[in-house]
Design an enzyme around this catalytic site. Structure first.
Site, PDB file in Angstrom:
ATOM      1  N   LYS A 271       0.832  -1.216   0.000  1.00 58.11           N
ATOM      2  CA  LYS A 271       0.000   0.000   0.000  1.00 58.11           C
ATOM      3  C   LYS A 271       0.864   1.262   0.000  1.00 58.11           C
ATOM      4  O   LYS A 271       0.620   2.203  -0.755  1.00 58.11           O
ATOM      5  CB  LYS A 271      -0.920   0.047   1.240  1.00 58.11           C
ATOM      6  CG  LYS A 271      -1.797  -1.161   1.415  1.00 58.11           C
ATOM      7  CD  LYS A 271      -2.707  -1.028   2.633  1.00 58.11           C
ATOM      8  CE  LYS A 271      -1.980  -0.899   3.965  1.00 58.11           C
ATOM      9  NZ  LYS A 271      -1.300  -2.116   4.429  1.00 58.11           N
TER      10      LYS A 271
ATOM     11  N   ARG B 167      -8.859   1.019   9.687  1.00 56.53           N
ATOM     12  CA  ARG B 167      -8.399  -0.338  10.002  1.00 56.53           C
ATOM     13  C   ARG B 167      -9.460  -1.128  10.761  1.00 56.53           C
ATOM     14  O   ARG B 167      -9.249  -2.302  11.046  1.00 56.53           O
ATOM     15  CB  ARG B 167      -7.148  -0.239  10.880  1.00 56.53           C
ATOM     16  CG  ARG B 167      -5.858  -0.567  10.143  1.00 56.53           C
ATOM     17  CD  ARG B 167      -4.724  -0.410  11.112  1.00 56.53           C
ATOM     18  NE  ARG B 167      -3.525  -1.090  10.718  1.00 56.53           N
ATOM     19  CZ  ARG B 167      -2.538  -0.540  10.035  1.00 56.53           C
ATOM     20  NH1 ARG B 167      -2.639   0.693   9.606  1.00 56.53           N
ATOM     21  NH2 ARG B 167      -1.445  -1.229   9.777  1.00 56.53           N
TER      22      ARG B 167
ATOM     23  N   ARG C 104      12.228  -5.036   4.204  1.00 58.37           N
ATOM     24  CA  ARG C 104      11.998  -3.670   3.726  1.00 58.37           C
ATOM     25  C   ARG C 104      12.682  -2.610   4.605  1.00 58.37           C
ATOM     26  O   ARG C 104      12.901  -2.816   5.797  1.00 58.37           O
ATOM     27  CB  ARG C 104      10.510  -3.382   3.567  1.00 58.37           C
ATOM     28  CG  ARG C 104       9.732  -3.342   4.840  1.00 58.37           C
ATOM     29  CD  ARG C 104       8.244  -3.197   4.547  1.00 58.37           C
ATOM     30  NE  ARG C 104       7.492  -3.063   5.772  1.00 58.37           N
ATOM     31  CZ  ARG C 104       6.182  -2.905   5.834  1.00 58.37           C
ATOM     32  NH1 ARG C 104       5.462  -2.847   4.719  1.00 58.37           N
ATOM     33  NH2 ARG C 104       5.571  -2.787   6.985  1.00 58.37           N
TER      34      ARG C 104
ATOM     35  N   ARG D 191      11.860  -0.404  10.333  1.00 58.52           N
ATOM     36  CA  ARG D 191      10.852  -0.264  11.380  1.00 58.52           C
ATOM     37  C   ARG D 191      11.037  -1.316  12.469  1.00 58.52           C
ATOM     38  O   ARG D 191      11.304  -2.464  12.164  1.00 58.52           O
ATOM     39  CB  ARG D 191       9.449  -0.426  10.767  1.00 58.52           C
ATOM     40  CG  ARG D 191       9.041   0.762   9.952  1.00 58.52           C
ATOM     41  CD  ARG D 191       7.818   0.489   9.136  1.00 58.52           C
ATOM     42  NE  ARG D 191       6.734  -0.141   9.870  1.00 58.52           N
ATOM     43  CZ  ARG D 191       5.500  -0.276   9.383  1.00 58.52           C
ATOM     44  NH1 ARG D 191       5.208   0.200   8.182  1.00 58.52           N
ATOM     45  NH2 ARG D 191       4.557  -0.864  10.081  1.00 58.52           N
TER      46      ARG D 191
ATOM     47  N   ARG E 121       0.632  -8.766  13.693  1.00 57.71           N
ATOM     48  CA  ARG E 121       0.021  -7.734  12.847  1.00 57.71           C
ATOM     49  C   ARG E 121      -0.890  -8.369  11.794  1.00 57.71           C
ATOM     50  O   ARG E 121      -1.957  -7.843  11.488  1.00 57.71           O
ATOM     51  CB  ARG E 121       1.116  -6.878  12.196  1.00 57.71           C
ATOM     52  CG  ARG E 121       1.846  -6.012  13.221  1.00 57.71           C
ATOM     53  CD  ARG E 121       3.134  -5.432  12.676  1.00 57.71           C
ATOM     54  NE  ARG E 121       2.915  -4.573  11.537  1.00 57.71           N
ATOM     55  CZ  ARG E 121       3.857  -4.272  10.642  1.00 57.71           C
ATOM     56  NH1 ARG E 121       5.069  -4.765  10.764  1.00 57.71           N
ATOM     57  NH2 ARG E 121       3.573  -3.468   9.656  1.00 57.71           N
TER      58      ARG E 121
HETATM   59  P1  AMP Z   1       1.428   0.713   9.230  1.00 54.16           P
HETATM   60  O1  AMP Z   1       2.588   1.602   8.963  1.00 54.16           O
HETATM   61  O2  AMP Z   1       0.192   1.105   8.468  1.00 54.16           O
HETATM   62  O3  AMP Z   1       1.745  -0.759   9.056  1.00 54.16           O
HETATM   63  O4  AMP Z   1       1.051   0.916  10.774  1.00 54.16           O
HETATM   64  C1  AMP Z   1       1.975   0.549  11.793  1.00 54.16           C
HETATM   65  C2  AMP Z   1       1.248   0.392  13.111  1.00 54.16           C
HETATM   66  O5  AMP Z   1       0.641   1.637  13.507  1.00 54.16           O
HETATM   67  C3  AMP Z   1       0.089  -0.612  13.121  1.00 54.16           C
HETATM   68  O6  AMP Z   1       0.530  -1.948  13.292  1.00 54.16           O
HETATM   69  C4  AMP Z   1      -0.735  -0.104  14.301  1.00 54.16           C
HETATM   70  O7  AMP Z   1      -0.122  -0.462  15.532  1.00 54.16           O
HETATM   71  C5  AMP Z   1      -0.614   1.412  14.153  1.00 54.16           C
HETATM   72  N1  AMP Z   1      -1.680   1.982  13.287  1.00 54.16           N
HETATM   73  C6  AMP Z   1      -1.517   2.566  12.065  1.00 54.16           C
HETATM   74  N2  AMP Z   1      -2.690   2.959  11.566  1.00 54.16           N
HETATM   75  C7  AMP Z   1      -3.630   2.610  12.472  1.00 54.16           C
HETATM   76  C8  AMP Z   1      -5.046   2.720  12.510  1.00 54.16           C
HETATM   77  N3  AMP Z   1      -5.728   3.270  11.501  1.00 54.16           N
HETATM   78  N4  AMP Z   1      -5.690   2.242  13.605  1.00 54.16           N
HETATM   79  C9  AMP Z   1      -5.015   1.685  14.627  1.00 54.16           C
HETATM   80  N5  AMP Z   1      -3.693   1.543  14.662  1.00 54.16           N
HETATM   81  C10 AMP Z   1      -2.992   1.990  13.582  1.00 54.16           C
END
Ligand code: AMP
Length: 214
Positions: free
Chosen positions: A13, A88, A127, A161, A172
């Protein structure tokens, strides 16, 4: 045009949202990036977010809805935006509908990234991003043209990360299946859900997205 990219962690994404931003000026709204910036600031919210993210859990819906409501009110979002990592949960999807209606904004399309979950751990654990501009790379699938130098900004510092460690990745993915996949029927019922083959190479996925957006 305002769209959502929906798919499990590692489905691509962020990579595609960056391409849409570069080519079409659609602002990438990554809640993960926003939370990582909050963590880096060292605030109380950032400390809480770090613990949640490192455990592979989700931040509370009200916090996330508040963050996005503030962000889409910024003038740059008037050019159109790509939501990456939000919503989410179904509660977040409903919150998004309410805030967009209040601002007279339309959600045009939701694009699902269809992927084979068994490939995601390899994708995620390899990554990394440029520390300067945030451009995304991968040890195996997307190396910079000149090793160690960012294609976009010429930077030489890169970072990984902390939640991309193999032990967090499964949590996750489980969370995605429990909490995020149920959003798909919500958008299917509205008639705005489309899908791309997230296992195809980056340029092919982008071609499929462009075809959908027109
Ligand atoms: P991402 O970079 O999108 O993979 O997000 C990394 C982490 O941030 C996720 O595993 C969640 O812990 C938190 N996070 C990001 N976006 C959301 C969301 N919309 N709702 C809840 N937690 C989020």
């Amino acid at each position: 045009m305002n769209i959502i990219l929906l798919g499990p962690p590692g489905s691509g994404k962020g990579t595609q949202a960056q391409k849409l931003q570069r080519d079409r000026g659609m602002v990438q709204l990554s809640t993960g990036d926003m939370l990582r910036a909050t963590v880096a600031s060292g605030s109380a919210l950032g400390q809480r977010a770090k613990a949640v993210m490192d455990a592979g859990e989700y931040m509370p819906d009200d916090v996330m809805i508040g963050i996005i409501a503030e962000r889409i009110a910024q003038p740059d979002c008037a050019k159109g935006f790509t939501l990456d990592g939000f919503p989410r949960t179904v509660v977040q999807a409903e919150g998004l509908d309410r805030m967009m209606a209040q601002k007279s904004l339309t959600l045009d399309t939701v694009i699902e990234f269809k992927v084979d979950e068994s490939a995601l751990v390899e994708r995620i654990s390899g990554r990394y991003t440029c520390a300067g501009c945030g451009a995304g790379y991968h040890d195996k699938f997307q190396c910079p043209a000149k090793p160690g130098i960012c294609d976009i900004c010429g930077g030489t510092e890169f970072k990984r990360r902390t939640d991309d460690r193999a032990e967090t990745v499964q949590a996750r993915l489980d969370k995605y299946n429990e909490q995020t996949a149920p959003i798909l029927p919500y958008y299917a019922a509205k008639g705005i859900l489309r899908a791309v083959d997230g296992m195809a190479d980056i340029d092919e996925v982008y071609r499929q997205i462009v075809k959908i957006l027109g």
